[in-house]
Structures are given as structure tokens and as C-alpha cells.
Design a protein around this motif. Structure first.
Motif, PDB file in Angstrom:
ATOM      1  N   PRO A  52       0.811  -1.222   0.000  1.00 47.62           N
ATOM      2  CA  PRO A  52       0.000   0.000   0.000  1.00 47.62           C
ATOM      3  C   PRO A  52       0.847   1.276   0.000  1.00 47.62           C
ATOM      4  CG  PRO A  52      -0.878  -1.572   1.576  1.00 47.62           C
ATOM      5  CD  PRO A  52       0.454  -2.094   1.126  1.00 47.62           C
ATOM      6  N   ALA A  53       1.960   1.275   0.732  1.00 44.45           N
ATOM      7  CA  ALA A  53       2.838   2.446   0.754  1.00 44.45           C
ATOM      8  C   ALA A  53       3.512   2.630  -0.599  1.00 44.45           C
ATOM      9  CB  ALA A  53       3.887   2.296   1.858  1.00 44.45           C
ATOM     10  N   ARG A  54       3.941   1.527  -1.212  1.00 46.45           N
ATOM     11  CA  ARG A  54       4.556   1.623  -2.543  1.00 46.45           C
ATOM     12  C   ARG A  54       3.569   2.231  -3.536  1.00 46.45           C
ATOM     13  NH1 ARG A  54       9.019  -1.528  -3.819  1.00 46.45           N
ATOM     14  NH2 ARG A  54       8.137  -2.125  -5.830  1.00 46.45           N
ATOM     15  N   GLU A  55       2.328   1.792  -3.455  1.00 44.74           N
ATOM     16  CA  GLU A  55       1.311   2.314  -4.371  1.00 44.74           C
ATOM     17  C   GLU A  55       1.044   3.800  -4.107  1.00 44.74           C
ATOM     18  OE1 GLU A  55      -3.350   1.519  -5.493  1.00 44.74           O
ATOM     19  OE2 GLU A  55      -2.186  -0.122  -4.639  1.00 44.74           O
ATOM     20  N   ALA A  56       0.905   4.159  -2.825  1.00 44.95           N
ATOM     21  CA  ALA A  56       0.616   5.553  -2.472  1.00 44.95           C
ATOM     22  C   ALA A  56       1.750   6.487  -2.876  1.00 44.95           C
ATOM     23  CB  ALA A  56       0.354   5.663  -0.971  1.00 44.95           C
ATOM     24  N   LEU A  57       2.970   5.993  -2.821  1.00 43.26           N
ATOM     25  CA  LEU A  57       4.141   6.813  -3.138  1.00 43.26           C
ATOM     26  C   LEU A  57       4.595   6.644  -4.591  1.00 43.26           C
ATOM     27  CD1 LEU A  57       6.106   6.066   0.147  1.00 43.26           C
ATOM     28  CD2 LEU A  57       5.012   8.247  -0.461  1.00 43.26           C
ATOM     29  N   SER A  58       3.862   5.847  -5.364  1.00 42.42           N
ATOM     30  CA  SER A  58       4.214   5.553  -6.770  1.00 42.42           C
ATOM     31  C   SER A  58       5.609   4.949  -6.883  1.00 42.42           C
ATOM     32  CB  SER A  58       4.111   6.811  -7.634  1.00 42.42           C
ATOM     33  OG  SER A  58       2.795   7.316  -7.611  1.00 42.42           O
ATOM     34  N   VAL A  59       5.946   4.073  -5.944  1.00 44.39           N
ATOM     35  CA  VAL A  59       7.239   3.395  -5.966  1.00 44.39           C
ATOM     36  C   VAL A  59       7.110   2.131  -6.800  1.00 44.39           C
ATOM     37  CG1 VAL A  59       8.981   2.211  -4.563  1.00 44.39           C
ATOM     38  CG2 VAL A  59       7.915   4.302  -3.718  1.00 44.39           C
ATOM     39  N   THR A  60       7.889   2.061  -7.851  1.00 50.73           N
ATOM     40  CA  THR A  60       7.881   0.871  -8.700  1.00 50.73           C
ATOM     41  C   THR A  60       9.226   0.156  -8.681  1.00 50.73           C
ATOM     42  OG1 THR A  60       8.470   2.215 -10.617  1.00 50.73           O
ATOM     43  CG2 THR A  60       6.122   1.813 -10.243  1.00 50.73           C
ATOM     44  N   ALA A  61      10.241   0.780  -8.090  1.00 43.87           N
ATOM     45  CA  ALA A  61      11.575   0.183  -8.045  1.00 43.87           C
ATOM     46  C   ALA A  61      11.529  -1.140  -7.296  1.00 43.87           C
ATOM     47  CB  ALA A  61      12.558   1.135  -7.359  1.00 43.87           C
ATOM     48  N   GLY A  62      12.146  -2.145  -7.886  1.00 40.88           N
ATOM     49  CA  GLY A  62      12.166  -3.451  -7.250  1.00 40.88           C
ATOM     50  C   GLY A  62      13.129  -3.524  -6.093  1.00 40.88           C
ATOM     51  N   GLY A  63      14.130  -2.663  -6.092  1.00 43.24           N
ATOM     52  CA  GLY A  63      15.149  -2.718  -5.053  1.00 43.24           C
ATOM     53  C   GLY A  63      16.294  -3.627  -5.452  1.00 43.24           C
ATOM     54  N   THR A  64      17.407  -3.467  -4.787  1.00 40.18           N
ATOM     55  CA  THR A  64      18.601  -4.248  -5.114  1.00 40.18           C
ATOM     56  C   THR A  64      19.163  -5.004  -3.922  1.00 40.18           C
ATOM     57  OG1 THR A  64      20.006  -2.345  -4.639  1.00 40.18           O
ATOM     58  CG2 THR A  64      19.276  -2.616  -6.929  1.00 40.18           C
ATOM     59  N   ARG A  65      18.527  -4.903  -2.769  1.00 38.50           N
ATOM     60  CA  ARG A  65      19.101  -5.510  -1.562  1.00 38.50           C
ATOM     61  C   ARG A  65      18.484  -6.854  -1.204  1.00 38.50           C
ATOM     62  NH1 ARG A  65      21.915  -1.221   1.322  1.00 38.50           N
ATOM     63  NH2 ARG A  65      21.424   0.770   0.359  1.00 38.50           N
ATOM     64  N   PHE A  66      17.149  -6.942  -1.218  1.00 41.15           N
ATOM     65  CA  PHE A  66      16.470  -8.132  -0.712  1.00 41.15           C
ATOM     66  C   PHE A  66      15.525  -8.715  -1.761  1.00 41.15           C
ATOM     67  CE2 PHE A  66      16.739  -5.057   2.936  1.00 41.15           C
ATOM     68  CZ  PHE A  66      17.802  -5.666   3.580  1.00 41.15           C
ATOM     69  N   ASP A  67      15.393 -10.037  -1.729  1.00 44.31           N
ATOM     70  CA  ASP A  67      14.350 -10.687  -2.542  1.00 44.31           C
ATOM     71  C   ASP A  67      13.451 -11.570  -1.684  1.00 44.31           C
ATOM     72  OD1 ASP A  67      15.869 -12.975  -2.070  1.00 44.31           O
ATOM     73  OD2 ASP A  67      16.555 -13.164  -4.144  1.00 44.31           O
ATOM     74  N   THR A  68      13.743 -11.630  -0.380  1.00 44.36           N
ATOM     75  CA  THR A  68      12.996 -12.486   0.545  1.00 44.36           C
ATOM     76  C   THR A  68      12.795 -11.739   1.856  1.00 44.36           C
ATOM     77  OG1 THR A  68      14.029 -14.448  -0.438  1.00 44.36           O
ATOM     78  CG2 THR A  68      12.995 -14.730   1.715  1.00 44.36           C
ATOM     79  N   VAL A  69      11.581 -11.826   2.408  1.00 45.31           N
ATOM     80  CA  VAL A  69      11.296 -11.231   3.709  1.00 45.31           C
ATOM     81  C   VAL A  69      10.880 -12.347   4.668  1.00 45.31           C
ATOM     82  CG1 VAL A  69       8.901 -10.649   3.068  1.00 45.31           C
ATOM     83  CG2 VAL A  69       9.991  -9.456   4.971  1.00 45.31           C
ATOM     84  N   LEU A  70      11.409 -12.285   5.879  1.00 47.62           N
ATOM     85  CA  LEU A  70      11.112 -13.261   6.925  1.00 47.62           C
ATOM     86  C   LEU A  70      10.486 -12.533   8.099  1.00 47.62           C
ATOM     87  CD1 LEU A  70      14.642 -14.969   7.030  1.00 47.62           C
ATOM     88  CD2 LEU A  70      12.748 -15.534   5.527  1.00 47.62           C
ATOM     89  N   GLU A  71       9.382 -13.079   8.612  1.00 52.67           N
ATOM     90  CA  GLU A  71       8.771 -12.457   9.779  1.00 52.67           C
ATOM     91  C   GLU A  71       8.100 -13.502  10.654  1.00 52.67           C
ATOM     92  OE1 GLU A  71       5.663  -9.571   8.994  1.00 52.67           O
ATOM     93  OE2 GLU A  71       5.029 -10.645   7.209  1.00 52.67           O
ATOM     94  N   GLY A  72       7.932 -13.125  11.902  1.00 53.80           N
ATOM     95  CA  GLY A  72       7.226 -13.985  12.839  1.00 53.80           C
ATOM     96  C   GLY A  72       5.724 -13.784  12.722  1.00 53.80           C
TER      97      GLY A  72
END
Length: 198
Positions: A52-72
Motif C-alpha cells: 500500500p505504501a509503494r502504491e501511495a508513493l508511486s514506488v515501482t523500483a524493485g530494489g537491489t538488496r532483498f528478494d525475501t522477507v522473513l517475519e514472525g
């Protein structure tokens, strides 16, 4: 080899959320999100913004640091309460839980196995680094496997709350080397520490 990076917002006194574990940057939260803080995240860590934040901010960049997120599970449930079954559809999304038996989203992988063993296997795979978003209990269990800390230190104290590393962490003093730092005009600091050679 991929690194496990604990990229997390923390207060000056080492808490990542209040005692209730709610979203500190949400509508009822206490976390300041000044413009320069958000601008830095968009520029340097765009993949860590929820959809939702990416959409609100018009962020389309995929990023270069992470491809996986881990959470509890508790951290994941913050998104569920906000109606998000997958806050990070642009990343491979793993949720560690022994109590959830069915994923609310087909793209979210539930992991009931030992987090340390799981992360060791993930590190052997090809790809970008692994982002540990939290919470503190999972971070405590994974502390031996964390290679880098990226602390977004907010200029506030809580007194009590959910600590950066929960009760699962053993007393094992380790040294970390400061490799990057940025202090914003708003008072927030981005501090990057790599595990020091033993």
C-alpha cells in the motif's frame, strides 16, 4: 553467500514496538515518519515498503538488496489486522509460526521448522539478501545467523515495549563493526553494522 539482514526500526532505548505489539507507524502509532526518513527509504530500501505504501508513493523500483522477507507470526498479524494477507507481494514472503496451520495468502509461505536451520538453507540458495523484519522473538532466535544489522533509530524512547531481541536470545556477547551511518536532519539515524570477525 546470502546474508541475513535485520533491517528494523528501533527507539533509542531498544524497542521496536509498544507493549501491545501494535504497528508503531500505523494510524494510532507513535513512530515519527518525517519526510527525509521516508525519502531515504524510498531511495535506498524501496523493497522494504509494504505494497500500500509503494502504491501511495508511486514506488515501482524493485530494489537491489532483498528478494525475501522473513517475519514472525505476531508481526505478520499486524498486516492481517489491516486487511493485508501479503504486505510484500514483490518479495518471497516467509512467516514463521507453529500455530498457523493454513496460509491466508497463497504467496505467503508458512514455516513451522526451526528458524535457524531454515535460514541456513536459505543462505545457500542463489539470490539477494534475506530481510528479517521481526519481531523481536524471531530475531532473538535467529541472532546467531544475523550477518548485518540495519537499525533505523528513531529519536524517541518508550520506557518499555517489544525489545529488539526477544526472550529467545541467548547471552552471547558479539562485536559488530559500524560500516555505514547516516543521520537525518529530522533526528533519525540509519546505522549499518556487520558482524565483526571472531
Amino acid at each position: 553467500m546470502r546474508k541475513l539482514v535485520y533491517y528494523i526500526a528501533t527507539t533509542l532505548d531498544g524497542f521496536l514496538a509498544g507493549p501491545d505489539g501494535g504497528d508503531p507507524s500505523g494510524p494510532d502509532g507513535f513512530w515519527p515518519v518525517p519526510e527525509d526518513y521516508l525519502r531515504h527509504i524510498v531511495a535506498e530500501y524501496p523493497e522494504t515498503l509494504p505494497a500500500p505504501a509503494r502504491e501511495a508513493l508511486s514506488v515501482t523500483a524493485g530494489g537491489t538488496r532483498f528478494d525475501t522477507v522473513l517475519e514472525g507470526r505476531r508481526t505478520y498479524e499486524i498486516g492481517l489486522r489491516a486487511g493485508l494477507t501479503d504486505a510484500y507481494p514483490h518479495l518471497r514472503h516467509l512467516v514463521f509460526s507453529r500455530t498457523l496451520t493454513e496460509s491466508p495468502d497463497p504467496a505467503v509461505e508458512l514455516v513451522a521448522d526451526d528458524p535457524v536451520e531454515t535460514v541456513r538453507k536459505l543462505k545457500q540458495e542463489d539470490g539477494r539478501d534475506l530481510w528479517l523484519i521481526g519481531g523481536g522473538e524471531l530475531a532473538g532466535a535467529l541472532l546467531p545467523e544475523i550477518d548485518r544489522l540495519v537499525l533505523k533509530v528513531g529519536p524517541l524512547t518508550l520506557g518499555t515495549g517489544i525489545p529488539l531481541f526477544g526472550g529467545g536470545a541467548a547471552f552471547e556477547p558479539r562485536r559488530w563493526e559500524l560500516t555505514e551511518h547516516l543521520v537525518l536532519r529530522s533526528g533519525a539515524a540509519f546505522l549499518t553494522y556487520d558482524r565483526a570477525a571472531e
